[in-house]
Motif scaffolding. Structure first.
Motif, PDB file in Angstrom:
ATOM      1  N   ARG A  53       0.826  -1.145  -0.025  1.00  0.00           N
ATOM      2  CA  ARG A  53       0.076  -0.107   0.042  1.00  0.00           C
ATOM      3  C   ARG A  53       0.713   1.329   0.141  1.00  0.00           C
ATOM      4  N   GLU A  54       1.919   1.256   0.927  1.00  0.00           N
ATOM      5  CA  GLU A  54       2.847   2.330   0.871  1.00  0.00           C
ATOM      6  C   GLU A  54       3.191   2.736  -0.444  1.00  0.00           C
ATOM      7  N   THR A  56       2.233   1.775  -3.434  1.00  0.00           N
ATOM      8  CA  THR A  56       1.152   2.156  -4.503  1.00  0.00           C
ATOM      9  C   THR A  56       0.920   3.593  -4.125  1.00  0.00           C
ATOM     10  N   VAL A  57       0.788   4.266  -3.019  1.00  0.00           N
ATOM     11  CA  VAL A  57       0.641   5.641  -2.649  1.00  0.00           C
ATOM     12  C   VAL A  57       1.818   6.564  -3.053  1.00  0.00           C
ATOM     13  N   ASP A  58       3.039   5.940  -2.825  1.00  0.00           N
ATOM     14  CA  ASP A  58       4.214   6.729  -3.261  1.00  0.00           C
ATOM     15  C   ASP A  58       4.411   6.821  -4.695  1.00  0.00           C
ATOM     16  N   THR A  92      -9.424   9.242  -1.900  1.00  0.00           N
ATOM     17  CA  THR A  92      -8.029  10.048  -1.555  1.00  0.00           C
ATOM     18  C   THR A  92      -8.360  11.413  -1.321  1.00  0.00           C
ATOM     19  N   ALA A 131       5.872   7.766   3.008  1.00  0.00           N
ATOM     20  CA  ALA A 131       4.620   7.543   3.694  1.00  0.00           C
ATOM     21  C   ALA A 131       4.377   7.227   4.939  1.00  0.00           C
ATOM     22  N   TYR A 141      -5.489   6.985   7.634  1.00  0.00           N
ATOM     23  CA  TYR A 141      -5.028   7.390   6.300  1.00  0.00           C
ATOM     24  C   TYR A 141      -3.645   7.253   6.227  1.00  0.00           C
ATOM     25  N   ARG A 143      -0.320   9.020   4.549  1.00  0.00           N
ATOM     26  CA  ARG A 143       0.127  10.204   3.949  1.00  0.00           C
ATOM     27  C   ARG A 143       1.288  10.141   3.201  1.00  0.00           C
ATOM     28  N   GLU A 158      -0.769  13.561  -0.718  1.00  0.00           N
ATOM     29  CA  GLU A 158      -1.949  12.800  -1.090  1.00  0.00           C
ATOM     30  C   GLU A 158      -2.177  11.916   0.373  1.00  0.00           C
ATOM     31  N   ALA A 160      -4.278   8.522   1.516  1.00  0.00           N
ATOM     32  CA  ALA A 160      -4.825   7.302   0.921  1.00  0.00           C
ATOM     33  C   ALA A 160      -5.648   6.848   1.941  1.00  0.00           C
TER      34      ALA A 160
END
Length: 469
Positions: A53-54, A56-58, A92, A131, A141, A143, A158, A160
């Motif tokens: 998940r980290e 993907t968000v990055d 998001t 993140a 969330y 961040r 962002e 998520a």
């Protein structure tokens, strides 16, 4: 309805037994292995999903920062307009700091209020922090941030949502807990199965020993191919062989003693009887000696008969075979032979016992004779059924027996006095006979006064059930 006070001790006793210990060992082993595996699976899975998940968000914030860089070259566009063009994932939140202004937009179209603790003072200006987990309006969330330009004047943040990840982890925990319960159940079942099969040879030994004790002295355990059991089987069979040889020696000794002692005693009794026929020809002093001789030979003959009978019982020498017997019929016959009033007997047709008629008859007669000699006579003989047992109760009219002597009277050579002509062997022979029939005998206080002898014998069908087990 079952009584918990009786169930719980029974369960506790089973758990303390060998089978219970084997089951507990299996359950404990399964629990330890299961807990280690489940903890490892959960830790690895949670860490993997969190790291995925980290990443993907990055990656997403980096791509969006590149898109914003091209849009912000147009000086006529606002920060909100630039953010609105981003393809944000559901839930998001995007925040842009550009030219000392904050622009906020979320994928759902609302403008959430972001609490001040979301940003750290030392990180809000850097724009390249890793993140991290934060909370917005009570929801978790992740961040992530990325610089939009090289000068650091524009930074994209962002947020998520982690609700889906948290839900997945909760489901994983539930599944793993269910797997733990199933594993413990399987461990308990395997423990019970292993304990049952591991203790099967012991149960076979117990059944064989019980049948040997009941008279099947030629019975032996079958040879075993299992190296761990063969030693036990051989030792058990060797022990039974040794016991059988010892019993045979004792039988021969009893037989020899019976012959060697009876012959001189018979001669002595015959001589005393002949002298008694010429009692009138003797002076007073020889007559007194003759009287003592007759009394002592009578006592000695009774003592010898009782001792030989007791020795035969202890050595396993029986004059009759085991067979189903009617207790009521046996008592009626005994009371008729010994001229006891029929109204003394109270029976409710309790059923049959599996025993040796001659030995049981002798045991009951000994108790009746004891009541007649020491207890003022028999007042009641009652036979009744109590569960799997048949109980014979014999009351007398004597002074009773003190509580301290109620067990001692079943010992050998315990008698009230020599004047009663007792040998002190009768009740000991009764106890041995009843024990040999898997029963019990005790002496209680008669509520109506006197002594009460209670003889308990297993019913015929109960004996068959125990042997079958």
């Amino acid at each position: 309805m079952s009584n918990p006070d009786r169930v719980h001790p029974r369960l506790s006793t089973r758990l303390r037994g060998l089978r219970g210990r084997v089951m507990v060992a299996f359950i404990a082993s399964a629990s330890m292995v299961t807990l280690v595996l489940i903890a490892s699976v959960y830790a690895i899975s949670a860490d993997y999903m969190q790291s995925q998940r980290e990443r993907t968000v990055d990656r997403a914030v980096g791509v969006h920062a590149e898109l914003l860089r091209w849009r912000l070259d147009d000086r006529h566009i606002t920060g909100e307009q630039a953010l609105a063009g981003l393809n944000l994932s559901t839930g998001t939140i995007a925040m842009l700091r550009w030219e000392s202004r904050w622009s906020i937009v979320d994928a759902d179209g609302g403008l959430p209020v972001v609490p001040p603790p979301v940003f750290d003072a030392d990180q809000s200006d850097q724009g390249d922090s890793a993140a991290i987990r934060v909370t917005i309006n009570g929801q978790p969330y992740l961040r992530a941030s990325a610089p939009v330009d090289g000068s650091g004047d524009a930074v994209l943040y962002e947020f998520a949502p982690l609700l889906e990840l948290e839900s997945t982890l909760r489901m994983l925990r539930t599944i793993l807990i269910a797997c733990t319960v199933v594993a413990l159940g399987i461990g308990a079942a395997l423990g019970g199965w292993a304990a049952h099969h591991a203790l099967s040879p012991l149960r076979q030994v117990a059944r064989t020993a019980s049948r040997i004790a009941s008279g099947e002295q030629e019975l032996r355990l079958a040879p075993s191919d299992d190296q761990d059991l063969s030693t036990t089987v051989e030792s058990f069979n060797a022990m039974v062989d040794s016991l059988q040889h010892r019993i045979e020696r004792e039988r021969r000794l009893v037989s020899d003693l019976s012959h060697e002692l009876r012959t001189p005693l018979t001669t002595l009794t015959t001589a005393a009887t002949v002298l008694a026929k010429h009692r009138d020809e003797l002076s007073e002093r020889p007559r007194t000696a003759l009287k003592l001789l007759l009394e002592e030979t009578t006592y000695l003959r009774g003592l010898l008969d009782d001792m030989l009978a007791l020795a035969r019982v202890e050595a396993g020498i029986h004059r009759s075979d085991l067979a189903p017997l009617s207790v009521s019929e046996l008592l009626n016959q005994i009371m008729s032979v010994h001229a006891i009033a029929p109204d003394v007997l109270r029976t409710h047709d309790p059923g049959l016992v599996r025993g040796r008629r001659l030995e049981l008859e002798r045991a009951i007669v000994n108790v009746l004779v004891n009541a007649d000699r020491h207890g003022g006579g028999v007042t009641c003989v009652m036979v009744e059924r109590e569960g799997a047992d048949i109980v014979i109760t014999i009351d007398d009219a004597g002074p009773g027996i003190p509580a301290a002597d109620r067990e001692r009277i079943f010992g050998r050579f315990v008698t009230a006095s020599r004047s009663t002509a007792g040998t002190g062997i009768g009740l000991a022979l009764v106890a041995e006979t009843v024990t040999g029939h898997h029963g019990q005998i005790r002496c209680d206080e008669n509520p109506g006064g006197g002594a009460r002898f209670v003889m308990t014998l297993p019913a015929h069908e109960h004996v068959r059930h125990e042997i079958a087990k």
